[in-house]
Scaffold this motif. Sequence first.
Motif, PDB file in Angstrom:
ATOM      1  N   SER A 323       0.846  -1.192   0.000  1.00 44.86           N
ATOM      2  CA  SER A 323       0.000   0.000   0.000  1.00 44.86           C
ATOM      3  C   SER A 323       0.885   1.247   0.000  1.00 44.86           C
ATOM      4  CB  SER A 323      -0.876   0.016   1.263  1.00 44.86           C
ATOM      5  OG  SER A 323      -0.034   0.205   2.419  1.00 44.86           O
ATOM      6  N   THR A 324       0.255   2.406   0.079  1.00 45.30           N
ATOM      7  CA  THR A 324       1.005   3.626   0.336  1.00 45.30           C
ATOM      8  C   THR A 324       1.454   3.626   1.799  1.00 45.30           C
ATOM      9  OG1 THR A 324      -1.086   4.767   0.765  1.00 45.30           O
ATOM     10  CG2 THR A 324      -0.132   5.010  -1.433  1.00 45.30           C
ATOM     11  N   THR A 325       2.426   4.479   2.114  1.00 47.69           N
ATOM     12  CA  THR A 325       3.018   4.467   3.446  1.00 47.69           C
ATOM     13  C   THR A 325       2.792   5.815   4.137  1.00 47.69           C
ATOM     14  OG1 THR A 325       5.186   5.171   2.604  1.00 47.69           O
ATOM     15  CG2 THR A 325       4.740   2.791   2.684  1.00 47.69           C
ATOM     16  N   GLY A 326       3.770   6.270   4.935  1.00 49.87           N
ATOM     17  CA  GLY A 326       3.638   7.547   5.637  1.00 49.87           C
ATOM     18  C   GLY A 326       3.130   7.377   7.058  1.00 49.87           C
ATOM     19  N   TYR A 375      11.869  17.915   1.381  1.00 51.41           N
ATOM     20  CA  TYR A 375      12.324  17.561   2.723  1.00 51.41           C
ATOM     21  C   TYR A 375      11.950  16.105   2.998  1.00 51.41           C
ATOM     22  CZ  TYR A 375       7.385  18.306   3.583  1.00 51.41           C
ATOM     23  OH  TYR A 375       6.017  18.244   3.502  1.00 51.41           O
ATOM     24  N   PRO A 376      12.558  15.454   3.985  1.00 52.67           N
ATOM     25  CA  PRO A 376      12.205  14.061   4.299  1.00 52.67           C
ATOM     26  C   PRO A 376      10.880  13.969   5.037  1.00 52.67           C
ATOM     27  CG  PRO A 376      13.903  14.836   5.792  1.00 52.67           C
ATOM     28  CD  PRO A 376      13.710  15.915   4.778  1.00 52.67           C
ATOM     29  N   HIS A 377      10.054  13.039   4.614  1.00 56.73           N
ATOM     30  CA  HIS A 377       8.799  12.755   5.296  1.00 56.73           C
ATOM     31  C   HIS A 377       9.055  11.742   6.412  1.00 56.73           C
ATOM     32  CE1 HIS A 377       6.440  14.741   2.072  1.00 56.73           C
ATOM     33  NE2 HIS A 377       7.430  14.303   1.304  1.00 56.73           N
ATOM     34  N   GLY A 378       8.165  11.715   7.390  1.00 55.00           N
ATOM     35  CA  GLY A 378       8.302  10.739   8.460  1.00 55.00           C
ATOM     36  C   GLY A 378       8.111   9.325   7.949  1.00 55.00           C
TER      37      GLY A 378
END
Length: 396
Positions: A323-326, A375-378
């Motif tokens: 799936s998508t993440t985040g 920028y970096p995402h969590g």
Amino acid sequence: EEGAQEFNKKKTIGGLVKVVVGLTVGLVIAASVSVGIAASQDAFKEVEVDPSVNPCKAQKPYHAAPGDHYFHNIECMKDNLVQVLEQAGANVTRGYVGGLDAGNWRTPILDHYDDTDLCTVNVHWHLGAEHLSEGQYDYHGTGPAYKNGTNGVHGYHDRDSEDYTSYEEHKKMKKDMGDPYDRRRLGAAGGWEERLGLRCHHYDDEHEMFKTAATNATDPYEWKHCVEMMVGETYEVHWPHSAAGACGTEWQYQTPFYDGVFCKEGIVNILTPLNTYEKIGVQGQVFTIVNSDEEEYQYENLIDGAWMDGKDKWVDVAKYTGSTTGTTRNNEMCSRYAPITWQVDRTCHMISAKSFDKLCWDMKQKKDDMGGDLYPHGAREIVADYLVANNQQSRK
């Protein structure tokens, strides 16, 4: 009498021929008139598309049917039963098998995406790895310390602003541009805060190429285009691909990536027959950033996809559906954007800060504003076994 009947028959046929011919002529005349009218009203004039209008804008879907909010995150379990499709990021260690039965029909794309009808529609990265590859990026990896003196491998941590040599530039961008820069979370003492994922094993705080301004680097790298990045840290880069992207056009790259993935309608089908895992794929590759000009750490084309050199990069790849993440998802709340194909390099690589900064420069050149991905995402926590598909395959 027979002669009279024959005469009447011929007369009838002749009448029918005249009627058919009359109708045909009438239709031709009517059509000609219609064409003439249409032409006079520019009906056949090629429709001009405004090149300044983004055809992918706001294409991210929120509903499968009007108002049903299908794509909102949902509880992973209900009444002790899994109620979602497979999730990412998974354990991609060679030999690992997930605990969610994907059946025989949900299989990942095994071909290189360049050999399919998919194209790259975005690039973004996460702070630390969202996947687990034992011995490469895992719970035992290390990286730069944080203000509390720890360098734990997961969880939320505050960062020292000294670690960011572009901090003043960042503040100026925040003031001048506003969103997306003003939506970064700040820690209690003013340091940046995002969820840190897993880390690689390359980091050595005694080696010059891993040092920052905060750790007395002789010549600290000054980030010119990327925001909130740090030498020595681990990042997992994602390249979403889609058959429904604006492939080959100036609008191919999109932020948010969902707009690029779902840009063209009628290609990705979330209903029967489901084809999302055939039309949407993500490449994942994990890096540790180093401050070095050595040739082995240089790569100038991260914008187009994963680094492949035929030697050690992209030679041991896990392929599965997820799936998508985040960080809006975890092992309690799951993504409904599934199933999609994941292809993930099991090996962690080192790349120069200069090469990574070049990626951000390339992103700034795209037609759509990709500022929200500079920028970096969590990082999402590693997905529990019972939410990982059992269809992981390999290429080595």
